[in-house]
Motif scaffolding. Sequence first.
Motif, PDB file in Angstrom:
ATOM      1  N   SER A   1       0.830  -1.211   0.000  1.00  0.00           N
ATOM      2  CA  SER A   1       0.000   0.000   0.000  1.00  0.00           C
ATOM      3  C   SER A   1       0.858   1.252   0.000  1.00  0.00           C
ATOM      4  CB  SER A   1      -0.919   0.000   1.226  1.00  0.00           C
ATOM      5  OG  SER A   1      -1.842  -1.060   1.166  1.00  0.00           O
ATOM      6  N   ALA A   2       1.921   1.245   0.819  1.00  0.00           N
ATOM      7  CA  ALA A   2       2.812   2.400   0.883  1.00  0.00           C
ATOM      8  C   ALA A   2       3.517   2.614  -0.448  1.00  0.00           C
ATOM      9  CB  ALA A   2       3.841   2.203   1.998  1.00  0.00           C
ATOM     10  N   LEU A   3       3.968   1.526  -1.054  1.00  0.00           N
ATOM     11  CA  LEU A   3       4.656   1.628  -2.345  1.00  0.00           C
ATOM     12  C   LEU A   3       3.716   2.195  -3.402  1.00  0.00           C
ATOM     13  CD1 LEU A   3       7.142   1.068  -4.091  1.00  0.00           C
ATOM     14  CD2 LEU A   3       6.271  -1.246  -4.454  1.00  0.00           C
ATOM     15  N   ARG A   4       2.489   1.706  -3.432  1.00  0.00           N
ATOM     16  CA  ARG A   4       1.518   2.199  -4.413  1.00  0.00           C
ATOM     17  C   ARG A   4       1.289   3.688  -4.238  1.00  0.00           C
ATOM     18  NH1 ARG A   4      -4.233  -0.648  -4.525  1.00  0.00           N
ATOM     19  NH2 ARG A   4      -2.881  -2.392  -5.073  1.00  0.00           N
ATOM     20  N   ALA A   5       1.134   4.135  -2.984  1.00  0.00           N
ATOM     21  CA  ALA A   5       0.878   5.553  -2.720  1.00  0.00           C
ATOM     22  C   ALA A   5       2.063   6.415  -3.148  1.00  0.00           C
ATOM     23  CB  ALA A   5       0.591   5.757  -1.236  1.00  0.00           C
ATOM     24  N   LEU A   6       3.275   5.945  -2.884  1.00  0.00           N
ATOM     25  CA  LEU A   6       4.474   6.711  -3.248  1.00  0.00           C
ATOM     26  C   LEU A   6       4.633   6.804  -4.755  1.00  0.00           C
ATOM     27  CD1 LEU A   6       6.878   5.215  -0.575  1.00  0.00           C
ATOM     28  CD2 LEU A   6       6.141   7.607  -0.691  1.00  0.00           C
ATOM     29  N   VAL A   7       4.422   5.695  -5.440  1.00  0.00           N
ATOM     30  CA  VAL A   7       4.541   5.690  -6.898  1.00  0.00           C
ATOM     31  C   VAL A   7       3.482   6.592  -7.521  1.00  0.00           C
ATOM     32  CG1 VAL A   7       4.334   4.258  -8.971  1.00  0.00           C
ATOM     33  CG2 VAL A   7       5.638   3.428  -7.005  1.00  0.00           C
ATOM     34  N   GLN A   8       2.271   6.535  -6.999  1.00  0.00           N
ATOM     35  CA  GLN A   8       1.212   7.398  -7.514  1.00  0.00           C
ATOM     36  C   GLN A   8       1.542   8.867  -7.302  1.00  0.00           C
ATOM     37  OE1 GLN A   8      -2.277   5.901  -5.498  1.00  0.00           O
ATOM     38  NE2 GLN A   8      -2.763   4.480  -7.150  1.00  0.00           N
ATOM     39  N   ARG A   9       2.124   9.178  -6.132  1.00  0.00           N
ATOM     40  CA  ARG A   9       2.484  10.575  -5.870  1.00  0.00           C
ATOM     41  C   ARG A   9       3.552  11.054  -6.853  1.00  0.00           C
ATOM     42  NH1 ARG A   9       1.257  15.385  -5.691  1.00  0.00           N
ATOM     43  NH2 ARG A   9       2.734  16.782  -4.671  1.00  0.00           N
ATOM     44  N   ARG A  10       4.534  10.224  -7.110  1.00  0.00           N
ATOM     45  CA  ARG A  10       5.570  10.608  -8.077  1.00  0.00           C
ATOM     46  C   ARG A  10       4.976  10.780  -9.468  1.00  0.00           C
ATOM     47  NH1 ARG A  10       9.024   8.751 -11.847  1.00  0.00           N
ATOM     48  NH2 ARG A  10      11.130   9.672 -11.871  1.00  0.00           N
ATOM     49  N   GLU A  11       4.070   9.901  -9.848  1.00  0.00           N
ATOM     50  CA  GLU A  11       3.414  10.020 -11.152  1.00  0.00           C
ATOM     51  C   GLU A  11       2.631  11.327 -11.256  1.00  0.00           C
ATOM     52  OE1 GLU A  11       1.092   6.483 -11.333  1.00  0.00           O
ATOM     53  OE2 GLU A  11       2.753   5.232 -12.052  1.00  0.00           O
ATOM     54  N   GLN A  12       1.998  11.729 -10.143  1.00  0.00           N
ATOM     55  CA  GLN A  12       1.270  13.004 -10.133  1.00  0.00           C
ATOM     56  C   GLN A  12       2.228  14.171 -10.361  1.00  0.00           C
ATOM     57  OE1 GLN A  12      -0.539  12.877  -6.288  1.00  0.00           O
ATOM     58  NE2 GLN A  12      -2.136  11.414  -6.890  1.00  0.00           N
ATOM     59  N   LEU A  13       3.380  14.122  -9.721  1.00  0.00           N
ATOM     60  CA  LEU A  13       4.366  15.188  -9.882  1.00  0.00           C
ATOM     61  C   LEU A  13       4.887  15.248 -11.314  1.00  0.00           C
ATOM     62  CD1 LEU A  13       6.351  14.613  -6.573  1.00  0.00           C
ATOM     63  CD2 LEU A  13       4.971  16.636  -7.111  1.00  0.00           C
TER      64      LEU A  13
END
Length: 199
Positions: free
Chosen positions: A87-99
């Motif tokens: 879950s943490a990995l998914r959230a971090l990857v999604q945040r980077r994709e947003q940036l």
Amino acid sequence: RHLLLRLSSMSVERVLLEATGGYERPVMEALLAAGLAVERINPQRARAFATAVGKVAKTDPIDAAVLAHMAQVLEAPSRKSVSAEASALRALVQRREQLVQQRDDERRRQHQATHAVVRSSLARGIRALQREIDRFILMDHDGFIFGCAALYPFAREHMGELACLTVHPDYQGYGDGERLLKRIEQRAKADGISKLFVL
């Protein structure tokens, strides 16, 4: 919908998906919602199985046949909830994709801007977004991101915060966490950071 319609006319015991950097997630969620038993595996495992059964060539039909064979012969794992690491990995990857998306949007606006002040403002925003993107360090295999770490520097104090470091459960036990930490340490040294801390 088309996939579910096709599967509804079949006797399906198990569906096996190969992780493809998140593109498989909507399919997996739809299949689970339909009550089907679904398992997602990492690409390394699928590749090793294909090699073991002599399927060296790689095309979509061959890959599908290999996964179908794999689903037949491998023991189905017990169902478990999504781990905290995943879950943490998914959230971090999604945040980077947003940036990354925000940066690319600003670049397009900069290309279209005709006023110097607007272009300058956009350039500053792009640099800030790029700095934020560069704080992330990723590890991936065949497009599937399985590890992420982030370093936030405090240049004046020559210190840096290790904001996160996580590895997907399917890839743990192979030393990737240590390799991620080593890359963070190398980045810190290059940035003149002499001390790391974790909050």
